[in-house]
Design an enzyme around this catalytic site. Structure first.
Site, PDB file in Angstrom:
ATOM      1  N   ASP A  42       0.851  -1.195   0.000  1.00 38.72           N
ATOM      2  CA  ASP A  42       0.000   0.000   0.000  1.00 38.72           C
ATOM      3  C   ASP A  42       0.880   1.235   0.000  1.00 38.72           C
ATOM      4  OD1 ASP A  42      -2.063   2.015   0.917  1.00 38.72           O
ATOM      5  OD2 ASP A  42      -3.273   0.228   1.222  1.00 38.72           O
ATOM      6  N   ASP A  69       3.480   1.488  -4.535  1.00 35.65           N
ATOM      7  CA  ASP A  69       2.559   2.289  -5.341  1.00 35.65           C
ATOM      8  C   ASP A  69       2.265   1.479  -6.606  1.00 35.65           C
ATOM      9  OD1 ASP A  69       1.285   4.022  -7.058  1.00 35.65           O
ATOM     10  OD2 ASP A  69       2.656   5.692  -6.716  1.00 35.65           O
ATOM     11  N   VAL A  70       1.034   0.991  -6.746  1.00 37.49           N
ATOM     12  CA  VAL A  70       0.733   0.106  -7.883  1.00 37.49           C
ATOM     13  C   VAL A  70       0.684   0.853  -9.216  1.00 37.49           C
ATOM     14  CG1 VAL A  70      -0.500  -1.576  -6.441  1.00 37.49           C
ATOM     15  CG2 VAL A  70      -1.795   0.222  -7.630  1.00 37.49           C
ATOM     16  N   ASN A  96      -6.755  -4.997  -4.985  1.00 39.02           N
ATOM     17  CA  ASN A  96      -7.811  -4.261  -4.301  1.00 39.02           C
ATOM     18  C   ASN A  96      -7.571  -2.740  -4.290  1.00 39.02           C
ATOM     19  OD1 ASN A  96      -9.856  -4.023  -1.778  1.00 39.02           O
ATOM     20  ND2 ASN A  96      -7.944  -3.009  -1.229  1.00 39.02           N
ATOM     21  N   TYR A 160     -13.988   5.946 -12.528  1.00 39.90           N
ATOM     22  CA  TYR A 160     -14.043   4.759 -11.648  1.00 39.90           C
ATOM     23  C   TYR A 160     -14.885   3.643 -12.259  1.00 39.90           C
ATOM     24  CZ  TYR A 160     -15.200   1.967  -7.482  1.00 39.90           C
ATOM     25  OH  TYR A 160     -15.416   0.923  -6.595  1.00 39.90           O
ATOM     26  N   LYS A 164     -13.684  -0.155 -13.403  1.00 38.39           N
ATOM     27  CA  LYS A 164     -14.253  -1.354 -12.782  1.00 38.39           C
ATOM     28  C   LYS A 164     -14.889  -2.271 -13.824  1.00 38.39           C
ATOM     29  CE  LYS A 164     -12.622  -0.654  -8.941  1.00 38.39           C
ATOM     30  NZ  LYS A 164     -11.856  -1.639  -8.178  1.00 38.39           N
TER      31      LYS A 164
END
Ligand SMILES: NC(=O)c1ccc[n+]([C@@H]2O[C@H](COP(=O)([O-])OP(=O)(O)OC[C@H]3O[C@@H](n4cnc5c(N)ncnc54)[C@H](O)[C@@H]3O)[C@@H](O)[C@H]2O)c1
Length: 271
Positions: A42, A69-70, A96, A160, A164
């Site tokens: 995270d 940091d993804v 996630n 967003y 998704k």
């Protein structure tokens, strides 16, 4: 905390992105509670380290935090390298991590790229970089977090929901491509879940969230973190050994409702 579940993750290694807080933390705790060794990846170092410390108090050397940091490939690489040097394999990957930044259909390119970078490409890159560690597991499983927001039109949002929705398609592609390597990839679609984000919207009132949520979720309440965490435990367990490429709605029936809100035509003629 997750309920008393039957799943045994003893000896398995799990990586949860965005695992420092809220839903990610609940998933990390549930996997840990079922016996897994858990890596919390995270950007929130304070919460991530605090969670790892508390899990380690319950079971020594069973959890650790990786500042990750993804949206940054080098940062992902450091996380995967650290994981590999500790365990040399990965059994469970939960993508996630999320940012909710959204300016609707007029969103600036920067907002689009930030959302896509964390929410969609982030998980895709974590999986790509973790592939060899996953392949070293006897029963590797990946869960990508989607949302009901990615299935239906909503006003005022675009970034967003688009991320998704794309996650559901990406999950199918990953599942089909990785099936020959026995790596299962599934998605979970929560509806309103009693998390930090929802608590903010409800000004901290679960009662209010349930009252409004009952109109949207046939089961009459918003979801609990444990509802989603338990679904992760199921999908990543051997009980789901023949399940890959699916979207598992954990939504109290939200996506079973159509525009008629469950009412037959007679209701609308008399309304
Ligand atoms: N909360 C809900 O009601 C709900 C509903 C449907 C789906 N979901 C999905 O569940 C997941 C978790 O949602 P939440 O509400 O708990 O989110 P949240 O915003 O409360 O937590 C997200 C976590 O991701 C971390 N994060 C943010 N950017 C990151 C980055 N670049 N790299 C690594 N970590 C990063 C944050 O620090 C935080 O710990 C998301 O994928 C979300 O789309 C949530």
């Amino acid at each position: 905390m997750a309920r008393d579940v039957r799943f045994d993750y003893g000896g398995r290694v799990a990586l949860v992105t965005g695992g420092a807080t809220s839903l990610g933390a609940a998933i990390a705790q549930a996997l840990h509670g079922a016996g897994a060794q858990v890596c919390i990846a995270d950007v929130d170092a304070a919460s991530g380290q605090a969670l790892a410390d508390s899990l380690n108090r319950a079971r020594p050397r069973s959890a650790w935090f990786e500042a990750t940091d993804v949206s940054d490939d080098a940062s992902i690489a450091r996380c995967i390298e650290a994981l590999g040097s500790r365990h040399a394999r990965l059994d469970v990957l939960v993508n996630n991590a999320v940012v909710y930044d959204d300016g609707g259909i007029g969103s600036a390119r920067q907002t689009w790229l930030k959302g896509l970078g964390v929410n969609l490409v982030g998980g895709a890159q974590v999986l790509a970089q973790a592939l060899e560690l996953l392949a070293a597991s006897p029963s590797p499983a990946v869960v990508n977090l989607s949302s009901v927001a990615g299935k239906f039109g909503q006003r005022g949002r675009a970034v967003y929901p688009a991320c998704k929705a794309a996650i559901l398609q990406l999950t199918r592609n990953q599942a089909v491509e990785l099936a020959p390597r026995n790596i299962r990839v599934n998605a979970i679609t929560p509806a309103w879940t009693w998390s930090a984000a929802l608590a903010r919207q409800a000004a901290g009132s679960r009662e209010r969230a349930d009252a409004i949520g009952a109109r949207l979720h046939p089961l009459g309440r918003v979801g609990d973190l444990a509802d989603v965490a338990d679904a992760v435990l199921f999908l990543c367990s051997d009980a789901a050994a023949f399940i890959t490429g699916v979207d598992l709605p954990v939504d109290g029936g939200f996506s079973a409702l159509g525009p008629d809100q469950g009412h037959p035509p007679a209701h609308w003629w008399s309304a």
